[in-house]
Structures are given as structure tokens and as C-alpha cells.
Design a protein around this motif. Structure first.
Motif, PDB file in Angstrom:
ATOM      1  N   VAL A  98       0.871  -1.184   0.000  1.00  0.00           N
ATOM      2  CA  VAL A  98       0.000   0.000   0.000  1.00  0.00           C
ATOM      3  C   VAL A  98       0.906   1.230   0.000  1.00  0.00           C
ATOM      4  O   VAL A  98       1.768   1.369   0.872  1.00  0.00           O
ATOM      5  CB  VAL A  98      -0.917   0.020   1.233  1.00  0.00           C
ATOM      6  CG1 VAL A  98      -1.820   1.262   1.209  1.00  0.00           C
ATOM      7  CG2 VAL A  98      -1.750  -1.255   1.311  1.00  0.00           C
TER       8      VAL A  98
ATOM      9  N   LEU B 260       1.256   5.510  -0.161  1.00  0.00           N
ATOM     10  CA  LEU B 260       0.628   6.811   0.050  1.00  0.00           C
ATOM     11  C   LEU B 260       1.595   7.911  -0.347  1.00  0.00           C
ATOM     12  O   LEU B 260       2.812   7.764  -0.195  1.00  0.00           O
ATOM     13  CB  LEU B 260       0.248   7.020   1.527  1.00  0.00           C
ATOM     14  CG  LEU B 260      -0.856   6.169   2.130  1.00  0.00           C
ATOM     15  CD1 LEU B 260      -1.110   6.624   3.567  1.00  0.00           C
ATOM     16  CD2 LEU B 260      -2.127   6.245   1.321  1.00  0.00           C
ATOM     17  N   LYS B 261       1.056   8.982  -0.846  1.00  0.00           N
ATOM     18  CA  LYS B 261       1.842  10.203  -1.054  1.00  0.00           C
ATOM     19  C   LYS B 261       1.507  11.179   0.074  1.00  0.00           C
ATOM     20  O   LYS B 261       0.360  11.263   0.518  1.00  0.00           O
ATOM     21  CB  LYS B 261       1.492  10.847  -2.400  1.00  0.00           C
ATOM     22  CG  LYS B 261       1.911  10.051  -3.616  1.00  0.00           C
ATOM     23  CD  LYS B 261       1.451  10.765  -4.892  1.00  0.00           C
ATOM     24  CE  LYS B 261       1.754   9.962  -6.142  1.00  0.00           C
ATOM     25  NZ  LYS B 261       1.196  10.598  -7.359  1.00  0.00           N
TER      26      LYS B 261
ATOM     27  N   LEU C 153      -0.077   4.992   7.792  1.00  0.00           N
ATOM     28  CA  LEU C 153      -1.232   4.329   7.187  1.00  0.00           C
ATOM     29  C   LEU C 153      -2.536   5.027   7.533  1.00  0.00           C
ATOM     30  O   LEU C 153      -3.457   5.081   6.712  1.00  0.00           O
ATOM     31  CB  LEU C 153      -1.280   2.859   7.642  1.00  0.00           C
ATOM     32  CG  LEU C 153      -2.476   2.025   7.173  1.00  0.00           C
ATOM     33  CD1 LEU C 153      -2.556   1.979   5.652  1.00  0.00           C
ATOM     34  CD2 LEU C 153      -2.388   0.609   7.741  1.00  0.00           C
TER      35      LEU C 153
ATOM     36  N   ILE D 229      -4.635   7.299   5.185  1.00  0.00           N
ATOM     37  CA  ILE D 229      -5.392   6.796   4.036  1.00  0.00           C
ATOM     38  C   ILE D 229      -6.891   7.078   4.175  1.00  0.00           C
ATOM     39  O   ILE D 229      -7.618   7.086   3.178  1.00  0.00           O
ATOM     40  CB  ILE D 229      -5.146   5.282   3.855  1.00  0.00           C
ATOM     41  CG1 ILE D 229      -5.500   4.842   2.428  1.00  0.00           C
ATOM     42  CG2 ILE D 229      -5.929   4.470   4.889  1.00  0.00           C
ATOM     43  CD1 ILE D 229      -5.097   3.407   2.114  1.00  0.00           C
TER      44      ILE D 229
ATOM     45  N   ARG E  76      -9.432   8.766   1.545  1.00  0.00           N
ATOM     46  CA  ARG E  76      -8.785   8.911   0.242  1.00  0.00           C
ATOM     47  C   ARG E  76      -9.381   7.980  -0.818  1.00  0.00           C
ATOM     48  O   ARG E  76     -10.023   6.983  -0.514  1.00  0.00           O
ATOM     49  CB  ARG E  76      -7.290   8.624   0.346  1.00  0.00           C
ATOM     50  CG  ARG E  76      -6.499   9.610   1.164  1.00  0.00           C
ATOM     51  CD  ARG E  76      -5.024   9.538   0.812  1.00  0.00           C
ATOM     52  NE  ARG E  76      -4.183  10.268   1.755  1.00  0.00           N
ATOM     53  CZ  ARG E  76      -2.906  10.539   1.551  1.00  0.00           C
ATOM     54  NH1 ARG E  76      -2.319  10.146   0.417  1.00  0.00           N
ATOM     55  NH2 ARG E  76      -2.193  11.187   2.449  1.00  0.00           N
TER      56      ARG E  76
ATOM     57  N   VAL F  77      -8.414   5.243  -3.450  1.00  0.00           N
ATOM     58  CA  VAL F  77      -7.323   4.277  -3.524  1.00  0.00           C
ATOM     59  C   VAL F  77      -7.423   3.524  -4.849  1.00  0.00           C
ATOM     60  O   VAL F  77      -8.414   2.839  -5.115  1.00  0.00           O
ATOM     61  CB  VAL F  77      -7.373   3.267  -2.352  1.00  0.00           C
ATOM     62  CG1 VAL F  77      -6.177   2.309  -2.433  1.00  0.00           C
ATOM     63  CG2 VAL F  77      -7.381   3.996  -1.012  1.00  0.00           C
TER      64      VAL F  77
ATOM     65  N   LEU G 282      -5.530  -4.414   1.060  1.00  0.00           N
ATOM     66  CA  LEU G 282      -6.063  -3.148   1.558  1.00  0.00           C
ATOM     67  C   LEU G 282      -7.002  -3.386   2.734  1.00  0.00           C
ATOM     68  O   LEU G 282      -6.930  -2.682   3.755  1.00  0.00           O
ATOM     69  CB  LEU G 282      -6.806  -2.412   0.440  1.00  0.00           C
ATOM     70  CG  LEU G 282      -7.533  -1.129   0.849  1.00  0.00           C
ATOM     71  CD1 LEU G 282      -6.546  -0.076   1.348  1.00  0.00           C
ATOM     72  CD2 LEU G 282      -8.365  -0.579  -0.318  1.00  0.00           C
TER      73      LEU G 282
ATOM     74  N   VAL H 222     -12.566   4.318   2.779  1.00  0.00           N
ATOM     75  CA  VAL H 222     -11.859   4.765   1.582  1.00  0.00           C
ATOM     76  C   VAL H 222     -12.762   4.534   0.379  1.00  0.00           C
ATOM     77  O   VAL H 222     -13.800   3.871   0.485  1.00  0.00           O
ATOM     78  CB  VAL H 222     -10.526   4.004   1.378  1.00  0.00           C
ATOM     79  CG1 VAL H 222      -9.589   4.245   2.549  1.00  0.00           C
ATOM     80  CG2 VAL H 222     -10.763   2.515   1.171  1.00  0.00           C
TER      81      VAL H 222
ATOM     82  N   THR I 268     -12.420   2.966  -3.382  1.00  0.00           N
ATOM     83  CA  THR I 268     -11.524   2.278  -4.313  1.00  0.00           C
ATOM     84  C   THR I 268     -11.869   2.620  -5.754  1.00  0.00           C
ATOM     85  O   THR I 268     -13.039   2.825  -6.102  1.00  0.00           O
ATOM     86  CB  THR I 268     -11.577   0.752  -4.122  1.00  0.00           C
ATOM     87  OG1 THR I 268     -12.905   0.276  -4.382  1.00  0.00           O
ATOM     88  CG2 THR I 268     -11.165   0.359  -2.710  1.00  0.00           C
TER      89      THR I 268
ATOM     90  N   THR J 254      -3.206   9.717  -4.919  1.00  0.00           N
ATOM     91  CA  THR J 254      -2.347   9.815  -3.728  1.00  0.00           C
ATOM     92  C   THR J 254      -2.313   8.546  -2.902  1.00  0.00           C
ATOM     93  O   THR J 254      -1.638   8.493  -1.870  1.00  0.00           O
ATOM     94  CB  THR J 254      -2.804  10.966  -2.831  1.00  0.00           C
ATOM     95  OG1 THR J 254      -4.133  10.693  -2.339  1.00  0.00           O
ATOM     96  CG2 THR J 254      -2.797  12.290  -3.596  1.00  0.00           C
ATOM     97  N   ALA J 255      -3.041   7.517  -3.335  1.00  0.00           N
ATOM     98  CA  ALA J 255      -3.028   6.242  -2.620  1.00  0.00           C
ATOM     99  C   ALA J 255      -3.255   5.121  -3.630  1.00  0.00           C
ATOM    100  O   ALA J 255      -4.078   5.254  -4.544  1.00  0.00           O
ATOM    101  CB  ALA J 255      -4.114   6.201  -1.544  1.00  0.00           C
TER     102      ALA J 255
END
Length: 361
Positions: free
Chosen positions: A126, A128-129, A134, A137, A140, A142, A154, A168, A170, A188-189
Motif C-alpha cells: 500500500v 501513500l503520497k 497508514l 489513508i 482517500r 485508492v 487493503l 476509503v 476504491t 495519492t493512494a
């Protein structure tokens, strides 16, 4: 570039899983003894010993010993390899544990894992930016291959963080596109596997916040065979175990012979020796058959397969005919079972690995 597309099979179940209600292994006729078998494989670091063994004459050596013929058949698309096996076009196939459950087993094709070959030990991750935590996330978008092992990873990551998949959003992204998608500032994820994962980690401000190394043994890579076929033809299991462990012993040698074997595997995979070795580094191979037997007999396998089947059922991968996660039965060494004992279609058999450990092949 080497492609590790072994984890896409669950997607094929969107159609195939609907067969669960109507397919049953009980209606199949017993397999007849035969002498010729086809084993399918697709490109992935942990499965490259199979085509190399054929190239090096190891397959023929063991097949001749047991008076049989074994064809090691490459199928370019992983999904296709597993669906061909589920349709009875192959006697065995290399497959991830989740896909063994959600494709052939869910379709009623009685399947036995005779070799537990490896587990992902960092090949899946996984990213992330903007944060190395973690927890960041939450909320976000993903990007990942939905209904694949990436999706499972995930879910496990979120669970360990006290979050849920609903925390999140997806976005289904093909494995061929995910590395380029991650270059976008808007993404970003993401969740990916090697070799794409390694490429994506080079992006500025990219952080690996969770990987399969955090859930050892949950993403397994197996060699499975048709249960009735191996019961009628136990020499198939013996020959395959002999092939596998002789080849692993060779490739693990830290000498010229080992390097030559690994380089040949890299070439068969369409990659460089350096790239191949880097992927092996995040793949925990059960080189010692004793270790494979121990892993197969461990209660941890049942715990992990419980997680896998619960996730698969929750995502609808058992089909419309499945009313609970217990719909598909699984059998383990020592007479242990999980799920419906009247519908056992996935089995973990340690007997051939044990023969290899005992030097009895």
C-alpha cells in the motif's frame, strides 16, 4: 518487464461464481488412471522454477521415473490459466490461495493444493503520497485492481488500523495502468504488486505504509491439481514434488550453477537477472519441504484461509448461490475442515511434500 499477474483471478469470478449454486463435485465421475498430464503456469517470480525445470530436463527426469508424461504449459494470461484449469483443460495450475478458492473451488471443481510454494513477503504493498502513516489513508481514493489480492491486502491494512473498506473509495485500475496512474498528482493512494510496486515507490513523496510482509503467510502461491486425478494417479503428485524441490535446491545455490539457473528463469520471465533476484527477495520460498509441511499443518493456515474466505464472501466472490462464508468447504491435514463438510472443494494435502522431506520420492 516481468509481469506478476497471478492475482487477477478473482475478477473472473464475477461471472464464474454464479455457477456455485448449480455446480457440484459430487456429480463428477471418478478420474481414470492415465499417464499424460498438463500443468499450467503463468509468469510470476515464485513460479518460474516450473518452466526452467522443463527446459533443464528435470521435468522429464521425474516423469520418466514414474512412467508418466508431464507437459508444463505456459498460459500468457493468469486468469485464463486458472479458468482453463477450472474447466478441466489442465490437470493442475499455479495459483494464489484466494483465487484457488474463488475460481475452481467456488465452481465445484474439487481441487487439491499439493505444493505450498511461497508467500508474498513484500511483493504487494500500500502506497501513500504525502504521509508515511497508514492512518492518513482515511477518506482517500485508492487505486487498485478491485476484487484481487490487492483488494484483500487493503482490507487487512485497514483492519489493522481500526478502519474499514468504507473509510476509503476504491478505484478499479488495471495492473498494466496502475504505475502510470500513480504518477498523477490526483492519485495519492494505491495498492500494487511487483514489479509495478517497485516502480511506483520511486515517485516523489511515495511511502510504503503497509505490505504483505505485515501479514506473512496470507498471500500464498500454490500448485493445485484436480483432486480425482491425483487420487487416481498418485505418481503425478510424487513427480511434481520431485521436480519442484530439486529445482528449488538448484536455484538457491550461491554458486555458478545457481546463478545460471536464476538467470535462465529471469530470461523465461522476460526480465533481467537483477530484477528477478529483487522479486525473489520479497518472495518467501519454502525451499525446504519440511518447512512447507510445517506451514501446511499449522493452525495459522486455517486462520489465514478463514480471513481469505470471509473477505471473498463479503465481496460476492462465492456467487449468488452462497448464503454464508461456509458455503465452500476446505480440508486441511489432520482431518481438520473449514466450512461446509458436504461441499469440500479445496484441500491442502501435505503428503507429497512430506515424501520430499523424508527423501521418499
Amino acid at each position: 518487464m516481468m509481469s506478476a499477474v497471478r492475482r487477477l483471478g478473482s475478477i473472473a469470478m464475477m461471472a464464474g461464481a454464479l455457477m456455485l449454486a448449480s455446480c457440484s463435485s459430487g456429480g463428477e465421475e471418478a478420474a481414470e488412471p492415465k499417464t499424460s498430464f498438463k500443468i499450467g503456469w503463468s509468469i510470476y517470480a515464485g513460479w518460474m522454477p516450473w518452466p526452467y525445470a522443463e527446459q533443464a530436463g528435470i521435468v522429464k527426469k521425474w516423469a520418466d521415473k514414474y512412467g508418466i508424461e508431464i507437459q508444463i504449459v505456459q498460459v500468457n494470461d493468469y486468469v485464463e490459466s486458472v479458468t482453463q484449469y477450472a474447466a478441466g483443460q489442465l490437470d493442475g495450475v499455479t495459483v494464489a490461495n484466494m483465487d484457488a478458492l474463488t475460481i475452481p473451488a467456488a465452481q465445484g471443481h474439487d481441487t487439491t493444493a499439493i505444493i505450498v510454494g511461497d508467500y508474498s513477503n513484500g511483493n504487494d504493498g500500500v502506497l501513500l503520497k504525502g504521509s508515511d502513516q497508514l492512518s492518513a489513508i482515511k477518506g482517500r481514493q485508492v487505486n487498485l485492481v478491485e476484487l484481487s489480492v490487492s483488494h484483500y491486502l487493503l482490507a487487512r491494512a485497514l483492519e489493522k488500523e481500526g478502519l474499514a473498506l468504507t473509510d476509503v473509495r476504491t478505484v478499479n485500475t488495471a495492473d498494466a495502468d496502475i504505475a502510470s496512474a500513480f504518477t498523477s498528482p490526483q492519485v495519492t493512494a494505491a495498492v500494487a504488486w511487483n514489479p509495478q510496486l517497485t516502480t511506483m515507490m520511486q515517485q516523489p513523496d511515495a511511502h510504503l505504509v503497509f505490505s504483505s510482509k505485515d501479514i506473512p503467510g496470507e498471500i500464498l502461491d500454490l500448485l493445485v491439481v484436480d483432486t480425482k486425478a491425483v487420487e487416481a494417479n498418485p505418481n503425478l503428485g510424487k513427480a511434481l514434488a520431485g521436480i519442484w524441490y530439486e529445482t528449488l535446491a538448484l536455484m538457491e545455490q550461491q554458486n555458478e550453477a545457481g546463478a545460471k539457473a536464476r538467470a535462465a528463469m529471469a530470461e523465461l520471465a522476460g526480465t533481467t537477472p537483477a530484477m528477478f533476484d529483487s522479486q525473489l527477495a520479497t518472495t518467501f520460498l519454502y525451499v525446504d519441504p519440511k518447512a512447507a509441511v510445517e506451514a501446511t499443518r499449522s493452525p495459522t493456515l486455517i486462520e489465514n484461509m478463514t480471513r481469505v474466505r470471509d473477505f471473498s464472501f463479503a465481496q460476492g466472490l462465492f456467487g449468488q448461490g452462497a448464503s454464508s462464508a461456509d458455503a465452500i468447504g476446505m480440508a486441511f491435514p489432520g482431518g481438520k475442515t473449514l466450512g461446509d463438510t458436504n461441499n469440500i472443494t479445496l484441500r491442502f494435502d501435505d503428503s507429497f511434500m512430506q515424501m520430499a522431506a523424508d527423501g521418499a520420492l
